[in-house]
Structure formats: structure tokens, C-alpha cells
Design a protein around this motif. Structure first.
Motif, mmCIF file in Angstrom:
data_model
loop_
_atom_site.group_PDB
_atom_site.id
_atom_site.type_symbol
_atom_site.label_atom_id
_atom_site.label_comp_id
_atom_site.label_asym_id
_atom_site.label_seq_id
_atom_site.Cartn_x
_atom_site.Cartn_y
_atom_site.Cartn_z
ATOM 1 N N ARG A 4 9.256 18.778 -22.415
ATOM 2 C CA ARG A 4 8.512 18.430 -23.626
ATOM 3 C C ARG A 4 9.019 19.284 -24.788
ATOM 4 O O ARG A 4 9.019 20.509 -24.709
ATOM 5 N N SER A 11 12.609 8.688 -23.195
ATOM 6 C CA SER A 11 11.940 9.475 -24.235
ATOM 7 C C SER A 11 10.717 8.751 -24.773
ATOM 8 O O SER A 11 10.693 7.523 -24.888
ATOM 9 N N VAL A 12 9.694 9.551 -25.111
ATOM 10 C CA VAL A 12 8.439 9.001 -25.616
ATOM 11 C C VAL A 12 7.772 10.046 -26.498
ATOM 12 O O VAL A 12 7.873 11.247 -26.238
ATOM 13 N N PHE A 13 7.096 9.599 -27.557
ATOM 14 C CA PHE A 13 6.411 10.521 -28.465
ATOM 15 C C PHE A 13 4.985 10.764 -27.981
ATOM 16 O O PHE A 13 4.015 10.178 -28.480
ATOM 17 N N ASN A 14 4.835 11.614 -26.988
ATOM 18 C CA ASN A 14 3.536 12.146 -26.574
ATOM 19 C C ASN A 14 3.799 13.276 -25.584
ATOM 20 O O ASN A 14 4.957 13.582 -25.281
ATOM 21 N N ASN A 15 2.732 13.865 -25.074
ATOM 22 C CA ASN A 15 2.917 15.008 -24.170
ATOM 23 C C ASN A 15 2.992 14.604 -22.699
ATOM 24 O O ASN A 15 2.916 15.460 -21.814
ATOM 25 N N LEU A 16 3.105 13.293 -22.433
ATOM 26 C CA LEU A 16 3.377 12.729 -21.102
ATOM 27 C C LEU A 16 2.170 12.702 -20.177
ATOM 28 O O LEU A 16 2.179 11.973 -19.179
ATOM 29 N N ASP A 19 0.207 9.117 -20.130
ATOM 30 C CA ASP A 19 0.946 7.883 -20.411
ATOM 31 C C ASP A 19 1.305 7.196 -19.096
ATOM 32 O O ASP A 19 2.338 7.442 -18.493
ATOM 33 N N THR A 64 10.582 6.681 -31.225
ATOM 34 C CA THR A 64 11.705 7.379 -30.559
ATOM 35 C C THR A 64 13.023 6.626 -30.741
ATOM 36 O O THR A 64 14.060 7.086 -30.269
ATOM 37 N N GLY A 124 9.326 14.249 -23.499
ATOM 38 C CA GLY A 124 8.208 14.028 -24.412
ATOM 39 C C GLY A 124 8.164 15.140 -25.442
ATOM 40 O O GLY A 124 9.177 15.723 -25.800
ATOM 41 N N ASN A 125 6.949 15.473 -25.898
ATOM 42 C CA ASN A 125 6.812 16.569 -26.855
ATOM 43 C C ASN A 125 5.458 17.244 -26.715
ATOM 44 O O ASN A 125 4.656 16.887 -25.836
#
Length: 362
Positions: A52, A6-11, A14, A92, A35-36
Motif C-alpha cells: 500500500r 492496482s486500486v485506489f483504496n487500502n485493500l 474491496d 488508477t 493499493g494505498n
């Protein structure tokens, strides 16, 4: 074994998370990346599952808790006893930690930076909130990775934990892409990355007045873009400072190899920058572009070890140091950059990830 990442961005851009996921996938792990929608939902494809989480919040201070709550529920639903959780950065970590404790499954924390020492939150109330979270969870972690030797030293010294595994965010190694017979009519000075405070761009734009027959290309986007566009215009530098926007990695590599010098000239407005080894430095090196960098611990070592460019102690040295590199020319640095590119590549970092996850699997 399944790994929920998991990561806080739209992928989309990254590269560190993508490389880690790809390495684990190629070594037999079943990857699902989460992601998101922060920053939009550009089309993308990956050789592993990804999703996302849609966010309704319009500000980061609301988006962080919304994401962690939704992430917690998703992880709880998808994880089982045959799962490893991989949390990228502090934003995250709470959801992952709670699911890890609830289900009794292993958690790996990959800290790309020292989140609590970022210039954007230094001295703000939000810094105290993030630091409280960091102080609560990090000392309890068994498995941790981070992106520079100095970061690992900081986490070990600050929290008395076992030194994190250092996985530096280097690109895959490539053959020298340079054609030294091609010479730019105007010398190209390149910056790639987010247009944030403390990146030195507001110092470099005025310095272009002292740079003859040059253009400054800025590849990226961020909250200070409009401010720096206005600065360029007020100084009459629109023809010399080019904003190329956010680019796909393959397009960025094509532009990078055209440059005559690459910049990583962060300001010391927080330990996260001071101890960093920015991705762009190794990206420049793989494209065999000499560099001018701030004389911080990790970046300074690259110049001292490989002689791949110049380092600055103050931003008033920018024009002088860049001119040295431009006068030498790219061909002058060919041997140094070839040597550096062999060491500063993803192929040297992958075994560290594989070894860590094998240990967890046992």
C-alpha cells in the motif's frame, strides 16, 4: 505470468479486487496487488503479494495525482515483458496506461462503475477532468472488464469500443444458512454499503416511522454518517435505526443472514447508480434474504426473473413494499432465493476472467 493489480483504496474491504486476484492466483498467475493508505492501514493478510502506497495528501483532489505519480514509478520498476497490468477504475488508469505504452505490455481496465457518472462528481468541474481522461484513454484500450451488463452497453455505445467483458461482482455461492425456526422479535431491515449521498438512506430513516416492530440496521461507514445520525436523532428514531459501522466481510455475513429484508434503494442521480448491479443485492441473496430494490435496469431484472422480493419506483413506496416482504416472511422466498443464489455467484463469473487473461497471454 505476472499480473500487477492496482486500486485506489487500502485493500481491506474491496471484495471485488480480492476475488479477481484470488481467481487469477489460483489459476497460475503471479499476483501483486498495489493499493494505498487512504482510509488507514488496517492489518490484513492475503495469499499473494500486496503493498500500500503511503499518501501524504489530505484531500482526494490531491491524493489522486499523488497516487498516480507514485504508482507510475512503482509499476515501471516492477513490470517487465512478462507482465499484465490490471487497473481498477478510472482513478488508477493514467499511471497504468502510461506504463503499458512505455513498455509495450498489455493492460486490462476493470471499471467497477461509470466513474464519470457518479453522483459525487455530477455537475462539478472535476467531472470534466475525469471525463477528459476517460475520453482520451478508453477508446484506445484493447482489454476491458466491467461490473454490469448495462455498464458494458454504455461503454460500447459511448466510445464505440468492443463490448467489455462483464464480470459481475457476485459472492461465492454458499449453502442456505437460514434457520427458519428462528424468528426475530423485531423484524430487521438491513442496508450494507457506503453511507454516501443518493443511497436512499435519508428516505428510509423517516420511513421507519411507518414501520411497526422493526429495526433498521446500517452496516458501513461514509461521509454522510454524521448527517444521518443527526437525522435519526431529530426524528426520535435512535432506538429504531442502528449504525453498526464498517465490518469485516465474515462479520458482515453473520449479520446479513439475521435480517428479514435487505435494501438497495439508490436514487437515480447519475448513470453509474442507475445502471449498477450493487454487490449488496447478491450478498443478500446468497444469505437467502429477500430484497427491496430500486426499479433500475439491472436490479429490476433480478426481481422480474427470480421473484426474490419487491422493487420500488419511488421512495414513497418504501414502507409499503418492505411491509409486503416482512408479512410474507423469509420462508416464503426460500425457493426463489435458492434459485437466484445458484446463478448470482462468483463461480459463474470466474470463467470469464480466466478466458480473458488466457486470450491476453496468447
Amino acid at each position: 505470468m505476472k499480473v500487477l493489480v492496482s486500486v485506489f483504496n487500502n485493500l481491506f474491504t474491496d471484495q471485488r479486487v480480492e476475488k479477481v486476484c484470488r481467481t487469477l492466483s489460483e489459476n497460475g498467475y503471479e499476483i501483486e496487488l498495489i493499493g494505498n493508505s487512504w482510509g488507514g492501514l488496517p492489518e490484513m493478510s492475503r495469499p499473494y503479494l500486496f503493498s500500500r502506497i503511503p499518501l501524504k495528501s489530505q484531500s482526494l483532489k490531491l491524493a489522486y495525482p499523488e497516487f498516480n505519480w507514485k504508482l507510475y514509478k512503482i509499476l515501471l520498476n516492477k513490470a517487465d515483458r512478462n507482465t499484465i497490468l490490471l487497473s481498477n477504475d478510472l482513478d488508477t488508469l493514467l499511471a497504468n496506461y502510461l506504463v503499458s505504452k512505455k513498455l509495450g505490455i498489455p493492460l486490462v481496465f476493470d471499471s467497477h462503475e461509470i466513474f464519470t457518472e457518479m453522483p459525487a462528481i455530477n455537475g462539478r468541474f472535476t467531472q470534466r477532468i475525469w471525463r477528459s481522461l476517460e475520453q482520451f484513454i478508453v477508446p484506445k484500450l484493447e482489454f476491458m472488464m466491467t461490473a454490469s451488463e448495462s455498464y458494458a452497453d454504455w461503454f460500447e455505445g459511448t466510445y464505440g469500443i468492443k463490448r467489455p467483458t462483464v464480470v459481475q461482482n457476485f459472492p461465492a455461492g454458499i449453502e442456505n444458512p437460514q434457520n427458519y425456526s428462528e424468528i426475530n422479535q423485531k423484524k430487521i431491515i438491513l442496508y450494507q454499503g457506503v453511507i454516501n449521498p443518493s443511497r436512499g438512506l435519508d428516505k428510509m430513516i423517516p420511513a421507519m416511522k411507518d414501520m411497526e416492530n422493526t429495526e433498521f440496521w446500517i452496516c458501513g461507514d461514509g461521509p454522510r454518517k454524521d448527517e444521518y445520525l443527526a437525522l435519526s436523532k431529530s426524528l426520535g428514531m435512535e432506538e429504531k435505526v442502528k449504525f453498526l459501522g464498517k465490518l469485516l466481510p465474515e462479520k458482515l455475513r453473520e449479520i446479513t443472514k439475521k435480517a428479514d429484508v435487505g435494501l438497495s434503494i439508490e436514487e437515480n442521480n447519475g448513470l453509474s447508480y442507475f445502471y449498477s448491479m450493487p454487490n449488496k443485492v447478491s450478498d443478500y441473496i446468497q444469505s437467502r434474504i429477500p430484497v427491496v430494490v430500486s426499479n433500475f435496469p439491472q436490479m429490476g431484472k433480478i426481481i422480474d426473473r427470480f421473484q426474490a422480493g419487491e422493487k420500488i419506483n419511488h421512495h414513497d413506496e418504501l414502507a409499503e413494499k418492505i411491509n409486503i416482504v416482512l408479512e410474507n416472511g423469509k420462508k416464503f422466498y426460500e425457493h426463489a432465493l435458492n434459485k437466484a443464489s445458484e446463478e448470482l455467484c462468483w463461480e459463474k463469473e470466474e470463467p470469464k476472467i480466466i478466458s480473458l487473461f488466457k486470450k491476453i497471454k496468447k
